[in-house]
Design a protein around this motif. Structure first.
Motif, short mmCIF file in Angstrom:
data_model
loop_
_atom_site.label_atom_id
_atom_site.label_comp_id
_atom_site.label_asym_id
_atom_site.label_seq_id
_atom_site.Cartn_x
_atom_site.Cartn_y
_atom_site.Cartn_z
N MET A 1 11.89 -6.67 1.95
CA MET A 1 10.64 -6.12 2.45
C MET A 1 10.70 -4.59 2.37
O MET A 1 11.69 -3.98 2.77
N PRO A 2 9.62 -3.94 1.85
CA PRO A 2 9.63 -2.47 1.78
C PRO A 2 9.55 -1.86 3.17
O PRO A 2 9.15 -2.51 4.15
N ARG A 3 9.92 -0.60 3.26
CA ARG A 3 9.84 0.10 4.53
C ARG A 3 8.38 0.35 4.87
O ARG A 3 7.54 0.53 4.00
N PRO A 4 8.05 0.37 6.17
CA PRO A 4 6.66 0.59 6.54
C PRO A 4 6.19 2.00 6.18
O PRO A 4 6.96 2.96 6.23
N TYR A 22 2.38 -1.79 5.93
CA TYR A 22 3.21 -1.93 4.73
C TYR A 22 2.32 -1.91 3.48
O TYR A 22 1.21 -2.47 3.50
N SER A 26 2.33 -3.00 -5.45
CA SER A 26 3.46 -2.25 -6.00
C SER A 26 3.23 -2.00 -7.49
O SER A 26 2.63 -2.83 -8.18
N TYR A 112 -3.20 -2.49 2.57
CA TYR A 112 -1.92 -2.52 3.29
C TYR A 112 -1.88 -3.78 4.15
O TYR A 112 -2.92 -4.30 4.57
N TYR A 113 -0.66 -4.27 4.40
CA TYR A 113 -0.48 -5.36 5.35
C TYR A 113 -0.19 -4.76 6.71
O TYR A 113 0.67 -3.89 6.85
N ASP A 117 4.94 -4.93 15.17
CA ASP A 117 6.21 -4.22 15.07
C ASP A 117 7.07 -4.62 16.26
O ASP A 117 7.06 -3.98 17.31
#
Length: 291
Positions: A1-4, A22, A26, A112-113, A117
């Motif tokens: 998973m990419p960083r937020p 996120y 991409s 964005y998703y 958190d």
């Protein structure tokens, strides 16, 4: 998973919960090129130079400036920009709700998703999501990203939320400058009928997985050929010409397209049709016996 990309709070009136944003898309899979020195094969790098002296400017000597008149600037330090704090710097506050269909696609920017958190506040996140889903409404909020405040469209998506940045009204050009010169004319019914038939034959459901970037594929083939030391010949792609005889082109287009398949009927529709047929058959049999 990419960083937020962003972390903060999603807020609806007095209800709030910690969330993370996120990137939903991409571009890492795209082919990218480096700029090299043709003579040495070494990578190049860009220098920031003084426009008057031509001397390189070290990072610590670079400063942002806002031009207030010709060649007259106000210096603004990064720390001063970072010190500018408004509520949307750390909070996505939903201002109002609108029907999703009212959002013109031209205003949609980057998706964005939006997800919880951590475990704290998950119940608040779920309540906001489900309330929007049941009311079939989308939220309009504000967020500070990349040192500017953006409008944000928030809507349910699966178990989470989809947040799409929106362009401001002054970022969307007026269509009149491009469309006003297009003439109004009455089109022949036959031409429209053929064109609609072609559309029907080419109709399909949207499936992005079937899209193949042919330009990207051609670049890969070019790279592989050069890597193998093969000679590369790239034929010139044919260019279409303006249609001289529109009716003739429409008719030939219709001939080359396969006929549209009959519409698929669901189980319920098929059952109802079969039932109706049986009732018609029973009615006819009864009528014959009565006669």
């Amino acid at each position: 998973m990419p960083r937020p990309t962003w972390k903060g709070f999603l807020k609806l009136s007095l209800v709030s919960c910690p969330v993370a944003l996120y990137p939903a898309t991409s571009t890492r899979q795209r082919i990218s090129f480096n700029i090299l020195n043709r003579k040495t094969g070494d990578r190049t790098r860009y220098l920031v130079v003084d426009s008057e002296t031509g001397d390189p400017v070290d990072p610590e000597d670079r400063v942002r400036g806002y031009e207030i008149s010709k060649n007259n600037y106000v210096f603004v330090e990064d720390e001063e920009i970072d010190a500018v704090k408004i509520e949307s710097t750390h909070t996505i506050d939903i201002d109002n709700f609108v029907p999703r269909k009212e959002i013109d696609g031209i205003y949609l920017d980057a998706p964005y998703y939006l997800a919880p958190d951590g475990k704290v506040g998950e119940d608040a996140f779920l309540v906001i999501r489900e309330a929007m889903r049941e009311k079939q409404m989308a939220g309009i909020a504000r967020i500070v990203m990349s040192r500017r405040e953006r409008m944000l469209l928030i809507e349910p998506r699966g178990k989470g939320l989809l947040a799409t940045t929106l362009r401001n009204a002054n970022e969307v050009r007026n269509e009149a400058a491009y469309f006003d010169s297009i003439p109004d004319m009455e089109l022949p019914d036959e031409m429209l009928a053929i064109a609609k038939d072609i559309i029907e034959r080419k109709s399909a459901h949207f499936d992005p997985s079937k899209f193949e970037d042919r330009y990207e594929q051609a670049l890969k083939e070019l790279i592989e050929a050069k890597r193998a030391g093969q000679s590369v010949h790239i034929p010139e792609a044919p260019r279409p010409r303006p249609t001289a005889n529109l009716m003739d082109a429409l008719r030939r287009s219709l001939e080359r397209e396969p006929a549209a398949p009959p519409p698929r009927r669901g189980r319920r529709a098929a059952a109802e049709a079969n039932g109706a047929a049986r009732r018609r058959g029973t009615g006819k049999a009864a009528a014959r016996r009565a006669s």
